[in-house]
Enzyme design. Sequence first.
Site, mmCIF file in Angstrom:
data_model
loop_
_atom_site.group_PDB
_atom_site.id
_atom_site.type_symbol
_atom_site.label_atom_id
_atom_site.label_comp_id
_atom_site.label_asym_id
_atom_site.label_seq_id
_atom_site.Cartn_x
_atom_site.Cartn_y
_atom_site.Cartn_z
ATOM 1 C CG ASP A 193 -1.862 1.136 1.268
ATOM 2 O OD1 ASP A 193 -1.554 2.205 0.708
ATOM 3 O OD2 ASP A 193 -2.956 0.958 1.835
ATOM 4 C CG HIS A 194 1.206 4.424 -3.093
ATOM 5 N ND1 HIS A 194 -0.059 4.085 -3.479
ATOM 6 C CD2 HIS A 194 1.266 5.769 -3.182
ATOM 7 C CE1 HIS A 194 -0.732 5.189 -3.791
ATOM 8 N NE2 HIS A 194 0.054 6.228 -3.614
ATOM 9 C CE LYS A 198 0.921 8.992 -0.339
ATOM 10 N NZ LYS A 198 1.515 9.531 -1.545
ATOM 11 C CG HIS A 256 -4.452 4.317 -0.603
ATOM 12 N ND1 HIS A 256 -3.508 3.312 -0.635
ATOM 13 C CD2 HIS A 256 -4.641 4.683 -1.897
ATOM 14 C CE1 HIS A 256 -3.156 3.095 -1.905
ATOM 15 N NE2 HIS A 256 -3.825 3.901 -2.674
ATOM 16 C CE LYS A 356 -8.716 8.657 -9.493
ATOM 17 N NZ LYS A 356 -7.364 8.903 -8.985
HETATM 18 C C1 BG6 Z 1 -3.578 4.930 -6.232
HETATM 19 C C2 BG6 Z 1 -4.867 5.021 -6.979
HETATM 20 O O1 BG6 Z 1 -3.583 3.826 -5.379
HETATM 21 O O2 BG6 Z 1 -3.388 6.102 -5.476
HETATM 22 C C3 BG6 Z 1 -4.908 6.251 -7.856
HETATM 23 O O3 BG6 Z 1 -5.048 3.864 -7.784
HETATM 24 C C4 BG6 Z 1 -4.607 7.477 -7.040
HETATM 25 O O4 BG6 Z 1 -6.176 6.379 -8.481
HETATM 26 C C5 BG6 Z 1 -3.335 7.287 -6.239
HETATM 27 O O5 BG6 Z 1 -4.474 8.572 -7.927
HETATM 28 C C6 BG6 Z 1 -3.116 8.433 -5.288
HETATM 29 O O6 BG6 Z 1 -1.846 8.302 -4.727
HETATM 30 P P1 BG6 Z 1 -1.054 9.568 -4.245
HETATM 31 O O7 BG6 Z 1 0.173 9.020 -3.644
HETATM 32 O O8 BG6 Z 1 -0.826 10.422 -5.442
HETATM 33 O O9 BG6 Z 1 -1.980 10.234 -3.262
#
Ligand code: BG6
Length: 506
Positions: A193-194, A198, A256, A356
């Site tokens: 989970d990116h 952060k 997230h 979005k």
């Molecule tokens: C991703 C989603 O997991 O996270 C995208 O698939 C989204 O739709 C993105 O834009 C947002 O990530 P960040 O790090 O730019 O907030």
Amino acid sequence: MTDESGAEVRPADPCALVIFGAAGDLTRRKLLPALHNLARNGLVTRDLAIVGVAMDPLTDETFRARLAEAARELGPAGVDAGVLAAQQARCFYVAGRFDDPAAYARLRDRLAEVHRGGPTGGNTLFYLATPPAFFATIAEQLGAAGLVRAPGTAGGWTRLIVEKPFGRDLASARELNRRLLAVFDEAQIHRIDHYLGKETVQNILLLRFLNGIFEPIWNRRYVDHVQLTVAETLGVEGRGGYYETAGALRDIVQNHMLQLVCLVAMEPPISLVGEAVRDEKVKVLRAIRPLTAAELREATVRGQYGAGRIDGTAVPAYRDEPSVARDSVTETFAALRLFIENWRWAEVPFYLRTGKRLAAHDTEIVVQFRRAPLALLPPEAGPQQPNRLTIHIQPDERITLRFEAKRPGPHLRMTPVEMQFAYDDLEGDSRSTGYETLLYDCMVGDPMLFHRADMVEAAWTVVTPILEAWAASPPRDFPNYAAGSWGPAVADALLARDGRRWVPPE
Ligand code: BG6
């Protein structure tokens, strides 16, 4: 070895990192720049081998050129030519279809060469940066090709990183877990989970548990409610095909945002290593009260953007984006109210919203405290504002605490003021893609920032009833917000009914 701030760092043990989906966007935008950044900072050694796998007919040379280009164009901290040259020398490519056993036979031969050519000790990390339809197939093919070594066996470790989305509802997530766990051990699987990579997200834990002043007031007695906002100005950016199968609830909330909820709401873990943090997070997810039928109607909001303006530029409606159905009912906005039924949080609402094409790019968490019990000043002194701790996650990384102060002058008048900590003020290099920490943690075997099977399933348990309720009654008012606005009016009504309002991002 020390990093740029002078702190001691331990480079990860060398391994072969095999990236499935090596010709794709994620590899170019995030993984390759992150790998270069890790090498620049001494967190991986020049023995790390990168093996790209994809259907595209690339060669070692063209893949090496892609590494250089990605590092140069997208590397968050620039390029070190010497480090890059060394990385390129250990960069390889295997072309093949993800469902073709012959591709895995070629990969096995290539990996044997790679392991012979450097001190990797046989350690192998597979990264699934492919469309989700391939996740289970690749795992099964790796198993069938004899490329997965059980934990604890001689010859080096094998680990797996799986990108999102992990399933599209509870049943599919369970099925994916079942298929992956037939080949890999849970301890080997790293569901990424990116958001957890952060800096400011990781800092939530430290803020709460390394400081003595927050925890005593971090509960239902002092906290009025919590707001979480993940607002993007971007649209679907050419990912309409994927987004049509996802929507805001699956794309952002299930993973997230529920992770952010966990970090804000979890009990203190007994340690920051091992499983302790994940154990506490899963308890939060399980304590989220299922929404009643009335709440599914009234405490959840969905929206889809129509045409509008972002930063003065006209942008099309979602339904006019490429690969999006003209009558699409996919939500590009979601808001909901959750309650965590445990001793700490009972009756404290958590409001979540994401969308979005909103008015600003802003990810933040607002913890709003209860008002002081007695209004000591007369109404003409101004409204008494509640205290708020705001954790700004992006675009700027800050923490602010708002409180009331006396306005200078002969009269007793109040004004809200803020104390602020900006992450930029700290020494050290925080320039990162967010993937550096996650790749490094996986290479050193620290699972804390990854989702465990039970966490993923618990998060889907929260979200699946909403998905089902929404699917059963398609929206009739889409598009219901203009690009460049703060989402549909019903999202404001959600809080207004509770006598609250969304805190406008600064
Ligand atoms: C991703 C989603 O997991 O996270 C995208 O698939 C989204 O739709 C993105 O834009 C947002 O990530 P960040 O790090 O730019 O907030």
